[in-house]
Design an enzyme around this catalytic site. Structure first.
Site, PDB file in Angstrom:
ATOM      1  N   LYS A  94       0.758  -1.025  -0.202  1.00 37.54           N
ATOM      2  CA  LYS A  94       0.080  -0.090   0.028  1.00 37.54           C
ATOM      3  C   LYS A  94       0.681   1.358  -0.127  1.00 37.54           C
ATOM      4  CE  LYS A  94       0.227   1.788   3.755  1.00 37.54           C
ATOM      5  NZ  LYS A  94       1.541   2.010   4.179  1.00 37.54           N
ATOM      6  N   TYR A 104      -3.265   4.903   6.402  1.00 43.54           N
ATOM      7  CA  TYR A 104      -3.719   4.225   7.494  1.00 43.54           C
ATOM      8  C   TYR A 104      -4.894   4.761   8.229  1.00 43.54           C
ATOM      9  CZ  TYR A 104       0.397   1.219   7.412  1.00 43.54           C
ATOM     10  OH  TYR A 104       1.617   0.279   7.326  1.00 43.54           O
TER      11      TYR A 104
END
Lengths: 372, 372
Positions: free
Chosen positions: B139, B224
């Site tokens: 990611k 996040y």
């Protein structure tokens, strides 16, 4: 009889308590220290508005060393009667909203603490000022900046002091964090977060009535995050953005905000991220973050003991009822011109109202609102 | 030799461990449970990009039960040599960026974990997919939603699975909080707060090079909070607002965000308030608040043990290296079609990229950007 000898005896005892040498010359003693000698000149206060917060202040004042509750102003005779008994208040110091202007002829009252609904603060503060009494207004000092400005100007014109009930400015753990920030212990401060909220009950209360409250959670509880951002970061914000969420429009009617997130930008590059809500509990948190350290407080502004820690460890300052500290400190400010660590004057309150106006504007426009 | 008798013996023991009745019919056993019998079919993984995070994943995979590191793709021969020794990787499973397409002829590699700079994920993921290998992309899966969509479509067309390295989706304390939320233990969820940041070092690293990173802190660490807001609240956001602050434009050049605050609105009425920064430490916090309870985690997404508590008390689930859990779980997903608690597929990654695009747009326009 106050004699130099009495004074020196007192000073000597106090000097020991302060761990000063008994040989410290008087000229080297701080103004604060000398002020403690003025205990026999109390600030005689009348409380206007005998609701739940007025009651809290009155109870706290029982432990005050310098501020004294001596009068009341209320529209409810039964409350006046109960308070007279509870606080030993003479009938000559009791007023209602029709006759309280006569307080100008009462030499036994120095100041009026206005604890009525927000929408009445301006009228009541200016009324007290015109009667020649110093004014303490509960926060928010008004429902918008224009009203707040009128209050500042009116009190100035009347030659009385105007303070706003920012009790946190006198809270020891809060002061400790502010002093650490001033001393550079957190380095360059870059972020403040304030979460202020609780689930409000009775939908018929004045706080949910726009005419009396001037808004919703922002006026009542969001202001803690606004004011906290300012005293924690130590700068004045230059812009604000804000987003409103209303899940219960039946309870939170037009003009009464339920939940607002808002962000503040500061000239030194710090940002603040805050939440104001009447729909959530578990929200009473401050977090200050800098390049060298941090402080976090939870609860951060509640009435009970504040808890917190910094990168150096837990905050261990003792809990003293906030309103007791506040009222004694305000006595020193009003009677002796003492400068508090963070201002509590009308200009300070006005700054918060300017920001609240800008937050409401940002909610409406959806854009960034400049504060400079 | 795998026999029905062996299977039933294993099943019986496992059933006891799971507090199932030993008389539970096999047909009633969950797919997950049956999947645990497939330990002898490993997922054979090649890591592409042998930088610091690739190294972390490789080390964690030493403890995997089902995922096996069997190959490498790197442009640095000395790294390949070191990894061959450290992880016992045969020469035939080693590739560079010129020849890695030949991996299609290698039957001993099932999947490629792309851990190269963000700006190369699309090319590398599609390259691996065209070679017929399943793809795990670190990611952020790409530098924007358009690239991410190409990756989803390309992997679909190639008939391979595409996963994104969302390690937190497998972390036990995180899963415990998600399960509590699903079970309604927090009541109606109204607020999520995510603070994600650290002080980034070396200004010459690829993460601060727009061509390779596609952005700044948002791509690396802000994601996040975005992803956390979604899995903690359990809904997809419908709008976003965002405010950028850049104090160090020399270090954080055009397109590389230093600090962004952003807010998300959810269809159920919840809001999220998040901070993404490359200029502050002490920021690794999640807070989820509902009408009946709360969860707070700090650290919330770091590599080390996650710590947290809910209104019911501390989170006590054990710490297992996140990447170890992730890779074994991804083996189950790829080989057995197991459904994770929170998706980790390309569509999941694409959703975050759509939100990141919207955050950058909101920063530019200063207004609310709709996500529906």
């Amino acid at each position: 009889m106050k004699t130099r000898r009495n004074f020196l005896q007192k000073a000597s005892l106090s000097a020991l308590a302060l761990h000063l040498s008994p040989f410290t010359p008087i000229s080297a003693m701080s103004k604060e220290f000398l002020n403690t000698q003025n205990d026999d000149t109390p600030l005689r206060v009348a409380i206007m508005g005998l609701g739940s917060y007025g009651t809290r202040v009155a109870k706290a004042m029982k432990d005050c060393k310098r501020a004294k509750l001596v009068g009341v102003i209320s529209g409810t005779p039964s409350k006046i009667e109960a308070w007279q008994k509870e606080y030993n208040i003479p009938a000559k110091n009791c007023y209602n909203y029709e006759n309280y202007h006569q307080i100008k002829d009462n030499p036994d009252i120095d100041a009026v603490y206005v604890i009525t609904p927000n929408g009445l603060h301006k009228e009541h503060a200016l009324g007290a000022a015109k009667a020649g009494k110093h004014v303490i207004s509960e926060k928010p000092m008004a429902t918008n900046a224009a009203e707040a400005k009128e209050m500042v100007d009116g009190c100035k014109a009347a030659g009385v002091k105007l303070l706003v009930g920012y009790r946190m400015h006198f809270e020891p753990k809060t002061q400790a964090v502010i002093n650490m920030r001033k001393d550079g212990e957190f380095g360059k401060v870059l972020f403040f977060q304030g979460l202020s909220g609780f689930v409000i009950g009775d939908p018929s209360q004045w706080r949910l009535n726009y005419e009396l409250s001037g808004g919703g959670a922002m006026m009542d509880i969001g202001i803690y995050s606004i004011n906290g951002a300012r005293y924690m970061i130590g700068e004045e914000p230059i812009w604000v953005t804000a987003q409103e969420t209303k899940n219960n429009p039946d309870k939170f009617k037009e003009g009464v905000d339920e939940t607002i997130q808002f962000q503040l930008g500061f000239p030194g590059g710090a940002v603040a991220s805050c939440l104001s809500t009447y729909s959530m509990n578990n929200l009473d948190k401050f977090f200050l973050n800098g390049t060298k350290g941090f402080a976090e407080m939870q609860p951060s502004t509640g009435y009970g003991p504040i808890e917190g820690r910094t990168n150096k460890g837990p905050l261990t300052q003792p809990h003293v009822t906030h309103q007791t500290l506040q009222m004694d400190a305000m006595a020193d400010i009003i009677l002796d011109g003492k400068e508090p660590l963070v201002p509590v004057d009308g200009e300070e309150g006005l700054r918060d109202m300017v920001i609240i106006d800008a937050i409401y504007k940002a909610v409406k426009t959806g854009g960034k609102v400049s504060l400079i």
